[in-house]
Design a protein around this motif. Structure first.
Motif, PDB file in Angstrom:
ATOM      1  N   ALA A  83       8.386  17.562  16.844  1.00  0.00           N
ATOM      2  CA  ALA A  83       7.342  16.981  17.433  1.00  0.00           C
ATOM      3  C   ALA A  83       7.594  15.295  17.222  1.00  0.00           C
ATOM      4  N   PRO A  84       7.968  14.526  18.026  1.00  0.00           N
ATOM      5  CA  PRO A  84       7.695  13.015  17.763  1.00  0.00           C
ATOM      6  C   PRO A  84       6.875  12.773  17.104  1.00  0.00           C
ATOM      7  N   ASP A  85       5.578  13.223  17.600  1.00  0.00           N
ATOM      8  CA  ASP A  85       3.565  12.823  16.757  1.00  0.00           C
ATOM      9  C   ASP A  85       3.976  13.657  15.233  1.00  0.00           C
ATOM     10  N   ASP A  86       4.327  15.066  15.439  1.00  0.00           N
ATOM     11  CA  ASP A  86       3.672  15.546  14.063  1.00  0.00           C
ATOM     12  C   ASP A  86       4.712  14.329  12.877  1.00  0.00           C
ATOM     13  N   TYR A  87       5.836  13.779  13.347  1.00  0.00           N
ATOM     14  CA  TYR A  87       6.699  13.793  12.283  1.00  0.00           C
ATOM     15  C   TYR A  87       5.976  11.627  12.157  1.00  0.00           C
ATOM     16  N   ARG A  88       5.523  11.121  13.228  1.00  0.00           N
ATOM     17  CA  ARG A  88       4.768  10.192  12.552  1.00  0.00           C
ATOM     18  C   ARG A  88       3.768  10.509  11.721  1.00  0.00           C
ATOM     19  N   GLU A  89       2.379  11.048  11.499  1.00  0.00           N
ATOM     20  CA  GLU A  89       1.751  11.766  11.020  1.00  0.00           C
ATOM     21  C   GLU A  89       2.097  11.949  10.228  1.00  0.00           C
ATOM     22  N   THR A  90       3.347  12.659   9.952  1.00  0.00           N
ATOM     23  CA  THR A  90       3.527  13.391   8.473  1.00  0.00           C
ATOM     24  C   THR A  90       3.815  12.325   7.355  1.00  0.00           C
ATOM     25  N   LEU A  91       4.437  11.053   7.717  1.00  0.00           N
ATOM     26  CA  LEU A  91       5.212   9.654   7.516  1.00  0.00           C
ATOM     27  C   LEU A  91       3.651   8.942   7.138  1.00  0.00           C
ATOM     28  N   THR A  92       2.517   9.235   7.801  1.00  0.00           N
ATOM     29  CA  THR A  92       1.606   8.247   7.733  1.00  0.00           C
ATOM     30  C   THR A  92       1.230   9.566   6.467  1.00  0.00           C
ATOM     31  N   ASP A  93       0.514  10.097   6.419  1.00  0.00           N
ATOM     32  CA  ASP A  93      -0.155  11.319   5.319  1.00  0.00           C
ATOM     33  C   ASP A  93       0.401  10.791   4.029  1.00  0.00           C
ATOM     34  N   LEU A  94       2.224  11.487   4.034  1.00  0.00           N
ATOM     35  CA  LEU A  94       2.753  11.505   2.556  1.00  0.00           C
ATOM     36  C   LEU A  94       2.926   9.638   2.542  1.00  0.00           C
ATOM     37  N   LEU A  95       2.541   8.397   2.813  1.00  0.00           N
ATOM     38  CA  LEU A  95       2.697   7.002   2.535  1.00  0.00           C
ATOM     39  C   LEU A  95       0.994   7.087   1.800  1.00  0.00           C
ATOM     40  N   ASP A  96       0.048   7.545   2.525  1.00  0.00           N
ATOM     41  CA  ASP A  96      -1.330   7.189   2.444  1.00  0.00           C
ATOM     42  C   ASP A  96      -1.031   7.769   0.831  1.00  0.00           C
ATOM     43  N   LYS A  97      -0.978   9.378   1.068  1.00  0.00           N
ATOM     44  CA  LYS A  97      -1.011   9.996  -0.716  1.00  0.00           C
ATOM     45  C   LYS A  97      -0.087   9.343  -1.548  1.00  0.00           C
ATOM     46  N   LYS A  98       1.134   8.817  -1.202  1.00  0.00           N
ATOM     47  CA  LYS A  98       1.887   7.740  -2.287  1.00  0.00           C
ATOM     48  C   LYS A  98       1.278   6.427  -2.776  1.00  0.00           C
ATOM     49  N   ARG A  99       0.254   6.086  -2.252  1.00  0.00           N
ATOM     50  CA  ARG A  99      -0.402   4.778  -1.924  1.00  0.00           C
ATOM     51  C   ARG A  99      -1.450   5.214  -3.132  1.00  0.00           C
ATOM     52  N   ARG A 100      -1.784   5.966  -3.175  1.00  0.00           N
ATOM     53  CA  ARG A 100      -3.228   6.306  -3.549  1.00  0.00           C
ATOM     54  C   ARG A 100      -2.636   6.745  -5.313  1.00  0.00           C
ATOM     55  N   SER A 101      -1.403   7.166  -5.560  1.00  0.00           N
ATOM     56  CA  SER A 101      -0.977   7.226  -6.345  1.00  0.00           C
ATOM     57  C   SER A 101      -0.260   5.942  -7.677  1.00  0.00           C
ATOM     58  N   LEU A 102      -0.307   5.483  -6.627  1.00  0.00           N
ATOM     59  CA  LEU A 102       0.804   3.734  -6.876  1.00  0.00           C
ATOM     60  C   LEU A 102      -0.769   2.637  -7.587  1.00  0.00           C
ATOM     61  N   HIS A 103      -0.236   2.180  -9.018  1.00  0.00           N
ATOM     62  CA  HIS A 103      -1.223   1.008  -9.408  1.00  0.00           C
ATOM     63  C   HIS A 103      -0.983   0.313  -9.207  1.00  0.00           C
ATOM     64  N   ASP A 104      -0.977  -0.693  -8.348  1.00  0.00           N
ATOM     65  CA  ASP A 104      -0.885  -1.763  -8.639  1.00  0.00           C
ATOM     66  C   ASP A 104      -1.308  -3.091  -7.767  1.00  0.00           C
ATOM     67  N   ASP A 105      -1.890  -4.158  -8.238  1.00  0.00           N
ATOM     68  CA  ASP A 105      -2.224  -5.334  -7.182  1.00  0.00           C
ATOM     69  C   ASP A 105      -2.093  -6.112  -6.696  1.00  0.00           C
ATOM     70  N   ASN A 106      -0.238  -6.210  -7.204  1.00  0.00           N
ATOM     71  CA  ASN A 106       0.170  -6.619  -6.253  1.00  0.00           C
ATOM     72  C   ASN A 106       1.018  -6.221  -4.678  1.00  0.00           C
ATOM     73  N   PRO A 107       0.259  -6.570  -3.502  1.00  0.00           N
ATOM     74  CA  PRO A 107       0.867  -5.824  -2.365  1.00  0.00           C
ATOM     75  C   PRO A 107       2.435  -5.659  -1.796  1.00  0.00           C
ATOM     76  N   LEU A 108       2.868  -6.766  -2.256  1.00  0.00           N
ATOM     77  CA  LEU A 108       4.673  -6.924  -2.031  1.00  0.00           C
ATOM     78  C   LEU A 108       5.494  -5.660  -2.185  1.00  0.00           C
ATOM     79  N   VAL A 109       5.006  -5.646  -4.100  1.00  0.00           N
ATOM     80  CA  VAL A 109       5.424  -4.164  -4.693  1.00  0.00           C
ATOM     81  C   VAL A 109       4.951  -2.894  -4.455  1.00  0.00           C
ATOM     82  N   VAL A 110       3.798  -3.117  -3.789  1.00  0.00           N
ATOM     83  CA  VAL A 110       3.053  -1.450  -3.449  1.00  0.00           C
ATOM     84  C   VAL A 110       4.670  -1.006  -2.415  1.00  0.00           C
ATOM     85  N   LYS A 111       4.238  -2.059  -0.999  1.00  0.00           N
ATOM     86  CA  LYS A 111       5.101  -2.160   0.193  1.00  0.00           C
ATOM     87  C   LYS A 111       6.296  -1.571   0.092  1.00  0.00           C
ATOM     88  N   GLN A 112       6.721  -2.462  -1.038  1.00  0.00           N
ATOM     89  CA  GLN A 112       8.292  -2.528  -2.173  1.00  0.00           C
ATOM     90  C   GLN A 112       8.722  -0.548  -2.294  1.00  0.00           C
TER      91      GLN A 112
END
Length: 152
Positions: free
Chosen positions: A99-128
């Motif tokens: 389902a498209p909604d589940d798909y987008r929500e799963t990606l959002t959750d994955l990115l949120d979880k990954k963001r919490r594990s990243l320790h970098d002050d530069n937002p461009l590096v984090v986004k990359q």
């Protein structure tokens, strides 16, 4: 059907009953058991007839499992199904089950979880790093940028 063929069919039926399989997986297993060519195709035809072997069912189970359990994106799922000899209609049916909604929500959750594990002050590096991670999981770049763009 000879006795060895009946035995091969019995073993192959148990092999398929344990978990969903592709025709190629069954063909490879039959080869290991010394059943080749027309005999192997006869066993496979019988397995399909008895509904032990169904590639559409395999594709849906595989895609659903990899998406729900491992968080894979459609590109990665599609690639792995194609490596297993699944294409066309069966591949399309498996993709439609996500389902498209589940798909987008799963990606959002994955990115949120990954963001919490990243320790970098530069937002461009984090986004990359987030983009690279999501691409490695098999998500489409347009969707990744849409989700990341919405969060900024």
């Amino acid at each position: 059907m000879t006795d060895s063929l009946k035995e091969g069919l019995r073993k192959a039926a148990m092999f398929c009953a344990y978990q969903e399989r592709t025709q190629q997986e069954v063909r490879d297993r039959l080869k290991e058991w010394g059943i080749f060519g027309d005999d192997a195709e006869e066993v496979i035809a019988e397995l399909i007839q008895q509904n032990y072997l169904n590639e559409e069912r395999f594709a849906k189970a595989f895609a659903g499992g990899k998406f729900r359990v491992k968080g894979w994106g459609k590109r990665k799922i599609k690639q792995h199904l194609q490596q297993r000899g699944i294409s066309g209609y069966n591949l399309d049916q498996a993709m439609k089950d996500i389902a498209p909604d589940d798909y987008r929500e799963t990606l959002t959750d994955l990115l949120d979880k990954k963001r919490r594990s990243l320790h970098d002050d530069n937002p461009l590096v984090v986004k990359q790093k987030l983009v690279r991670y999501a691409l490695s999981k098999g998500y489409e770049s347009e969707l990744i940028f849409a989700v990341l763009g919405r969060e900024e």
